[in-house]
Write a protein that holds these residues in place. Sequence first.
Motif, short mmCIF file in Angstrom:
data_model
loop_
_atom_site.label_atom_id
_atom_site.label_comp_id
_atom_site.label_asym_id
_atom_site.label_seq_id
_atom_site.Cartn_x
_atom_site.Cartn_y
_atom_site.Cartn_z
N GLU A 62 0.82 -1.22 0.00
CA GLU A 62 0.00 0.00 0.00
C GLU A 62 0.85 1.27 0.00
OE1 GLU A 62 -3.47 0.48 0.07
OE2 GLU A 62 -3.65 -1.65 -0.40
N TYR A 63 1.96 1.24 0.72
CA TYR A 63 2.84 2.40 0.88
C TYR A 63 4.28 1.94 0.59
CZ TYR A 63 -1.32 3.95 3.35
OH TYR A 63 -2.62 4.26 3.68
N PRO A 64 4.68 1.91 -0.69
CA PRO A 64 5.97 1.35 -1.07
C PRO A 64 7.18 1.94 -0.33
CG PRO A 64 4.64 1.67 -3.01
CD PRO A 64 3.89 2.29 -1.86
N SER A 65 7.13 3.22 0.00
CA SER A 65 8.26 3.84 0.71
C SER A 65 8.22 3.50 2.20
CB SER A 65 8.23 5.36 0.54
OG SER A 65 7.14 5.92 1.24
N GLY A 66 7.09 2.98 2.66
CA GLY A 66 6.96 2.65 4.07
C GLY A 66 6.69 3.84 4.95
N GLN A 67 6.48 5.00 4.34
CA GLN A 67 6.22 6.20 5.12
C GLN A 67 5.24 7.12 4.41
OE1 GLN A 67 10.42 8.25 3.94
NE2 GLN A 67 9.54 8.96 5.84
N ILE A 68 4.74 8.08 5.17
CA ILE A 68 3.88 9.11 4.59
C ILE A 68 4.55 10.46 4.79
CG2 ILE A 68 1.78 7.76 5.00
CD1 ILE A 68 1.14 9.77 7.28
N LEU A 69 4.19 11.39 3.95
CA LEU A 69 4.76 12.73 4.05
C LEU A 69 3.85 13.60 4.93
CD1 LEU A 69 5.74 13.23 0.31
CD2 LEU A 69 7.20 12.50 2.20
N THR A 70 4.43 14.18 5.95
CA THR A 70 3.62 14.98 6.87
C THR A 70 3.06 16.23 6.20
OG1 THR A 70 5.63 15.98 7.76
CG2 THR A 70 4.70 14.11 8.97
N GLN A 71 3.65 16.67 5.11
CA GLN A 71 3.09 17.84 4.40
C GLN A 71 1.76 17.50 3.74
OE1 GLN A 71 6.53 17.19 2.94
NE2 GLN A 71 6.14 17.00 0.76
N ASP A 72 1.44 16.20 3.62
CA ASP A 72 0.16 15.78 3.05
C ASP A 72 -0.91 15.63 4.13
OD1 ASP A 72 1.25 15.70 0.51
OD2 ASP A 72 1.72 13.57 0.62
N MET A 73 -0.63 16.15 5.32
CA MET A 73 -1.54 16.01 6.45
C MET A 73 -2.17 17.37 6.77
SD MET A 73 -0.58 14.34 10.12
CE MET A 73 0.69 13.39 9.30
N GLY A 74 -3.48 17.35 6.99
CA GLY A 74 -4.17 18.59 7.36
C GLY A 74 -5.50 18.73 6.66
N ARG A 75 -6.18 19.79 6.95
CA ARG A 75 -7.51 20.05 6.38
C ARG A 75 -7.45 20.08 4.85
NH1 ARG A 75 -12.40 22.88 8.41
NH2 ARG A 75 -11.47 22.24 10.36
N GLY A 76 -8.31 19.26 4.24
CA GLY A 76 -8.39 19.21 2.79
C GLY A 76 -7.29 18.41 2.12
N LYS A 77 -6.44 17.76 2.91
CA LYS A 77 -5.35 16.97 2.34
C LYS A 77 -5.65 15.47 2.50
CE LYS A 77 -1.97 20.57 2.85
NZ LYS A 77 -0.66 20.94 3.34
N ARG A 78 -4.71 14.64 2.09
CA ARG A 78 -4.94 13.19 2.08
C ARG A 78 -5.03 12.58 3.47
NH1 ARG A 78 -1.64 8.41 -1.13
NH2 ARG A 78 -2.73 6.71 -0.11
N TYR A 79 -4.27 13.11 4.43
CA TYR A 79 -4.19 12.50 5.76
C TYR A 79 -4.76 13.43 6.83
CZ TYR A 79 -0.84 9.56 3.29
OH TYR A 79 -0.24 8.73 2.39
N HIS A 80 -5.42 12.82 7.81
CA HIS A 80 -5.96 13.58 8.94
C HIS A 80 -5.44 12.96 10.23
CE1 HIS A 80 -8.68 15.86 11.46
NE2 HIS A 80 -8.89 14.74 12.11
N LEU A 81 -4.90 13.79 11.12
CA LEU A 81 -4.37 13.34 12.40
C LEU A 81 -5.43 13.46 13.49
CD1 LEU A 81 -2.04 12.54 14.35
CD2 LEU A 81 -1.49 14.99 14.48
N PHE A 82 -5.68 12.35 14.18
CA PHE A 82 -6.55 12.35 15.36
C PHE A 82 -5.64 12.40 16.58
CE2 PHE A 82 -9.03 9.90 12.22
CZ PHE A 82 -10.24 10.56 12.27
N ASN A 83 -5.61 13.53 17.27
CA ASN A 83 -4.65 13.63 18.37
C ASN A 83 -5.25 14.02 19.72
OD1 ASN A 83 -5.16 16.26 17.74
ND2 ASN A 83 -3.04 16.85 17.39
N THR A 84 -6.57 14.03 19.83
CA THR A 84 -7.17 14.36 21.12
C THR A 84 -8.01 13.18 21.62
OG1 THR A 84 -9.25 15.29 20.29
CG2 THR A 84 -7.35 16.78 20.41
N LEU A 85 -8.24 13.17 22.92
CA LEU A 85 -9.09 12.13 23.51
C LEU A 85 -10.52 12.21 22.97
CD1 LEU A 85 -7.85 12.25 27.20
CD2 LEU A 85 -7.35 10.51 25.48
N PHE A 86 -10.97 13.41 22.64
CA PHE A 86 -12.33 13.59 22.13
C PHE A 86 -12.54 12.89 20.79
CE2 PHE A 86 -11.64 17.31 24.85
CZ PHE A 86 -12.71 17.15 25.73
N GLU A 87 -11.46 12.65 20.07
CA GLU A 87 -11.56 12.04 18.74
C GLU A 87 -11.52 10.51 18.77
OE1 GLU A 87 -9.55 15.25 15.78
OE2 GLU A 87 -8.25 14.44 17.35
N LEU A 88 -11.29 9.91 19.92
CA LEU A 88 -11.22 8.44 19.98
C LEU A 88 -12.50 7.77 19.49
CD1 LEU A 88 -9.21 7.85 23.29
CD2 LEU A 88 -8.37 7.99 20.94
#
Length: 158
Positions: A62-88
């Motif tokens: 699925e991810y040939p490089s074995g990593q994701i680029l953090t610049q692709d993370m955020g509103r309207g981008k490919r990746y979304h980070l869940f980092n609060t207890l409210f999001e569990l």
Amino acid sequence: LIEEFGYPAALRDESRYDPSFPVRGVILDIQTGHLLKIDSFGYILKCVHGRTSFGRKQIREEYPSGQILTQDMGRGKRYHLFNTLFELPEIALFADLVCFFERSMTSKELIDLSEAQREDPESRQGISFRNMFGDIRAAIDAVHANGSLKNYTIEHIE
């Protein structure tokens, strides 16, 4: 989700919150529906689709490089980070929706919906991971805004 967004009523019976499943720091790949846990360099440590964990080989497929680029993370981008207890609960609900829809639909039906289909739930032909994510976010915002979550919580304090 059921009343406002036209999701199947069967979700009520099939979705149960498991507090041991979600953890903080999970990243959603909105394109594939995978939940990822990464290290500080973006290397994927764990990958889950629905409630199914991937092995190292599947992650590399699925991810040939074995990593994701953090610049692709955020509103309207490919990746979304869940980092609060409210999001569990949001993480767990997303995983449950993936399981539900993949059991009841073909992958061809998991498509991006047009804006018209989003406005008219009766016209839906399929659903995408991106739209599931957006619908969950909108439903959570709605129950906070209309006070129904607060009222339910107060009525069921034990």
